[in-house]
Structure formats: C-alpha cells, structure tokens
Design an enzyme around this catalytic site. Sequence first.
Site, PDB file in Angstrom:
ATOM      1  N   LYS A 120       0.887  -1.121  -0.032  1.00  0.00           N
ATOM      2  CA  LYS A 120      -0.009  -0.107   0.001  1.00  0.00           C
ATOM      3  C   LYS A 120       0.911   1.206   0.080  1.00  0.00           C
ATOM      4  CE  LYS A 120      -3.444   0.023   2.701  1.00  0.00           C
ATOM      5  NZ  LYS A 120      -4.256  -0.076   4.003  1.00  0.00           N
ATOM      6  N   GLU A 174      10.256  -5.812   3.645  1.00  0.00           N
ATOM      7  CA  GLU A 174      10.207  -7.206   3.379  1.00  0.00           C
ATOM      8  C   GLU A 174       9.981  -7.285   1.758  1.00  0.00           C
ATOM      9  OE1 GLU A 174       8.820  -7.493   7.577  1.00  0.00           O
ATOM     10  OE2 GLU A 174       8.424  -6.167   5.808  1.00  0.00           O
ATOM     11  N   GLY A 178      -4.807  -4.458   5.710  1.00  0.00           N
ATOM     12  CA  GLY A 178      -4.421  -5.558   5.267  1.00  0.00           C
ATOM     13  C   GLY A 178      -5.088  -6.714   5.368  1.00  0.00           C
ATOM     14  N   ARG A 179      -5.405  -6.905   6.581  1.00  0.00           N
ATOM     15  CA  ARG A 179      -6.116  -8.409   6.868  1.00  0.00           C
ATOM     16  C   ARG A 179      -7.278  -8.496   6.408  1.00  0.00           C
ATOM     17  NH1 ARG A 179      -4.812  -4.835  10.934  1.00  0.00           N
ATOM     18  NH2 ARG A 179      -6.362  -4.190  12.508  1.00  0.00           N
ATOM     19  N   GLU A 227      -4.643  -9.810  14.980  1.00  0.00           N
ATOM     20  CA  GLU A 227      -3.941  -8.335  14.940  1.00  0.00           C
ATOM     21  C   GLU A 227      -4.998  -7.121  15.067  1.00  0.00           C
ATOM     22  OE1 GLU A 227      -0.872  -7.402  11.842  1.00  0.00           O
ATOM     23  OE2 GLU A 227      -2.669  -6.736  10.779  1.00  0.00           O
ATOM     24  N   HIS A 254      -4.487 -35.880  14.604  1.00  0.00           N
ATOM     25  CA  HIS A 254      -2.953 -36.617  14.966  1.00  0.00           C
ATOM     26  C   HIS A 254      -1.826 -35.954  15.389  1.00  0.00           C
ATOM     27  CE1 HIS A 254      -4.786 -40.543  13.324  1.00  0.00           C
ATOM     28  NE2 HIS A 254      -5.355 -39.679  12.577  1.00  0.00           N
ATOM     29  N   LYS A 310       9.341  -3.083  13.452  1.00  0.00           N
ATOM     30  CA  LYS A 310      10.097  -2.624  12.464  1.00  0.00           C
ATOM     31  C   LYS A 310      11.121  -1.604  12.481  1.00  0.00           C
ATOM     32  CE  LYS A 310       5.827  -3.377   9.697  1.00  0.00           C
ATOM     33  NZ  LYS A 310       4.853  -2.731   8.820  1.00  0.00           N
TER      34      LYS A 310
END
Length: 522
Positions: free
Chosen positions: A208, A214, A265-266, A352, A383, A498
């Site tokens: 954005k 990253e 973002g999420r 978040e 399992h 960050k």
Amino acid sequence: MVAWKNFDQLESYKALNETECVDLVQALTAERVKNYTVPMAAGMSYNYAAKQVDDKILELLAKLSEEAELVEKFKELYNGAVINTGEQRLVLHQLTRGQLGNAVNADGVDKRAFYVEQQNKIADFANKVHNGEITNEKGEKFTTAVQIGIGGSDLGPRAMYLALENWAKVNGCFKMDAKFISNVDPDDAAAVLNSVDVSKCIFILVSKSGTTLETLTNESFVKDALAKAGLDASKHMIAVTSETSPLAKSSDYLAAFFMDDYIGGRYSSTSAVGGAVLSLAFGPEIFARFLNGAAEEDKLATNSNIKENPALLDALIGVYERNMLGYDSTAVLPYSQALSRFPAHLQQLDMESNGKSVNRFGEPVDYPTGPVIFGEPGTNGQHSFYQLLHQGTDIIPLQFIGFKNSQIGTDVDIQGSTSQQKLCANVAAQIVAFACGKEDENKNKNFEGGRPSSIIIGDQLTPESLGALLAHFENKVMFQGFVWNVNSFDQEGVQLGKVLAKRVLAHETEGALAVYSDLLNI
C-alpha cells in the site's frame, strides 16, 4: 449517535457474569442440535448446539448486542463514519463487494465506484493475459502469477487461492498457477523462483505504501533473478498499491491497480490485493462470485436479531467464552484440506485486530480482549494437538468447518464408505467426543467432556461459500471489537519491531540490541 463504552460498564456484563454455563455432557441432545442452527449465505449454516449457552444466556447476549449497539455501530461503519480512531480513517472493506448503506465519499471520490473501477481494470488486464494480448517478450503466454507481499498482502490471498485451486481445476476455471513470496528470508524467494519458469511469470508487487521493507527486498531479489535470465523486469511486474505511493506511476510495472488507506491489510482479500492474483489464477468471473458470497453474508450481519445474524451470534458466544468463562484461546479446525491456510489467515485477522489492551480512546481496559487463534485442517490435527484439546488442563473452544461434498465431485468407496464420508464422520465424532466425553475407571482413558465447539456446515467449498466464510469471520471479529470497545482496524503492535530492525540495519544500536545484532552477525 452511538455510545462507545467499555464492556464492563454495561449492565449486560454483570448479568452475564452471574449466569452459569450449560453442562454440555447433559445438554447435547438430538433436538438441541436440530434447533441451534442459524442460516448463513451461500447455503451454509452456523450450528452452535455444542456451545455452553442456553435460551437464558442467548437472551442476555441479545441484550448485550442491543445495549452495546453492535448492529448500529456496523451501520455507522458501512455508512462512512471514522471507525478507525487510531488512524482517523474510515473502514470500507465491505464496500469492495457491495453497497450496504448510503454512498460513501472520501477524498472527493465515491469509494464504491472507485473499488468497482479497480475490479474492472483488473478484469480487463486478466482477460488480456488469458487470451494472449499481454505476453512475455517472446510473445508467449504467462503461465504463473507470483504475489510478492507480506501480512495481509499474503495470508488472505494465499488462503483464498489454495481454497479454490482444486475446485477451479475440476470445474475448468483454472487459468494460471499462483505462487507467493512473503518472508524476507531469501530461502523463501529462492524456493519459489526455483519452482517456476521466470520468463512466463507475472509478478504482483503488493504494498500500500510502496515502502514495505520485506516486500521491496523481495522485489529486488526477483528483479535480480529476471536480470540474470536476460529479462526486462518491467515487462513482468504489476503493482497493487495506493495512488499516492512511489509505485503508482512507475515505469517499472506493466500496470498498477489501486487500494487505499480505508482497507486494512488483513481485510483486503476482496480488494485489489486479492483481486489481481485471484482474477489471474481463476478468471474475473470467479473472483466476482467470491465477492457475491461475501456480499450476501455482509447483508446478514445487518440484522439486529442475533438468531438471524450468524456472525453476530458467533461473536457474542465468543465474548461469553472469553470474558465470562475465561477461555483464552480458540482453535479453528476446517475439515477441508483446501482451507489449509485459512486458520493462518484468521490468526492474523483476529489477533492483529483485537489483540489490544487499551480501548479506542487509548485508555486501559480491565478485561480480556482477543483470544489466541490457531488451527490445522482435520483430520491431520487429530493426530497432532487434539490430545491437549481433549484431555489437557485448559478448555479451548473449537470452531469446526465442514462440507457435505468434496471439491472433486467424485470419490472412491473404500471399506463401505467414501473418503468424504470418512472425513465428515470424523468431524461429527469429534464434536460429540469433545462435548460429552467418556467415563472410564482408567483415568488415562477418561474424557471429562464439556469442551465447547461450533461448526459451520456447507454443501461444498465454492467461490460463493468461500466469500461467505471470509465475511463471516471478518464480521465476527468486528462485532467482538465493538463489544470490547477496542479499535479493530489499526495495528500499532506491528510497528515497534520494524523501527528497531531499521536501527539494526543502520548500525545505530546499543545495549542489548547491539549484542543481539553481533550474535546474529549483522
């Protein structure tokens, strides 16, 4: 105007604290299972029969919803109020899939029209890629879309792609492979690049701000690989970014598609962030069907009757479990391999959003807020960690997701039942086993039961049901944030690390940070 109050200031808080939860071992009857169901969009349903609530508690939860003005707050949100108080922003992710209320204008723009415009631009671009109008430098068709992004630019779109990949192949809708690069760890990018023919890849850079460390690092990694292959990176890359970012008008990209600050973002899978990769992978028509499922579920979230609003009911029961019963985790257990990354997406979405210890005004709260979310698909999880879920010292509420039919449409009868029947048999058995337990004189084999769960049941995992499933959980998290009076739409907790990482890279460290940097040979 709605009133924003802390949960413990509401009359409902005291009343709910004075109730006793249901004894599931005794309560889970056939009649209860039939009656404790709420219809969802796309033919799905939310069944809460194995939750520790009864009609009395449901009545109190309905009063909580009314007192906290939860649906009214949702209406404020979709009509364009500044709900994200931390960043003084509107919250408009629902607007990417439909118009629930009044026209919303921001920055002098009709935002619904803006989102539709971006969807149309993406659809046109995807169609041109699919029919060979946009090709690589040799005139060859692109065969793979590679998304470069992190957090909400990766988890949601990746989970949605994996959820529909097999369905699209079975139904003749599969257009292109999709891969995802997220981690700044160079092994992540290298693994993806080693698995594809880079000459036939379109890389989708998603940021954005256009400054995500990253993502830009991985973009450089990819550009280096393209250059080494003798390819012009600008003929292989598109950007999904904001109109004000440095990427928006750069000649480094074949095209740019826009998002804005009003979609976190999420919450961005139904925006251009998910739209570009999903439209390239499956075609714009399939992405539109996904949006329709989400829009249909959003409409249900506007209903003030909690028994006709599955996301609201799910949210309220979750609040009761978190605050009155003291359960601090929730396991999301999809009995569908296609939803293998869906719990990871919900982990970010929930933790978040509601992992906050101050309210929307910056004041400390005196009650627990968001739970820890984790999960894996069944039957694999059975399992793995189900031992703790069944017999551990902590009670962890469970959210199952199951489908009557597989995505492949065909199956093999093995020992008197199909694979899908075996899968569904396991989820039915687990719900009852968790709730009712089993007495045994051998304490090692004794199951106390009383472990609450809900299940979302659908006919098949399709674009529509996936969209509805996504919107259900987005709206659930939103309603819980309203109850807890936190801002579910900022994420300041992500920022400190960050800032310190940039200091380390600039060699501006001291004390413990300097020593850790030395230990890691930075």
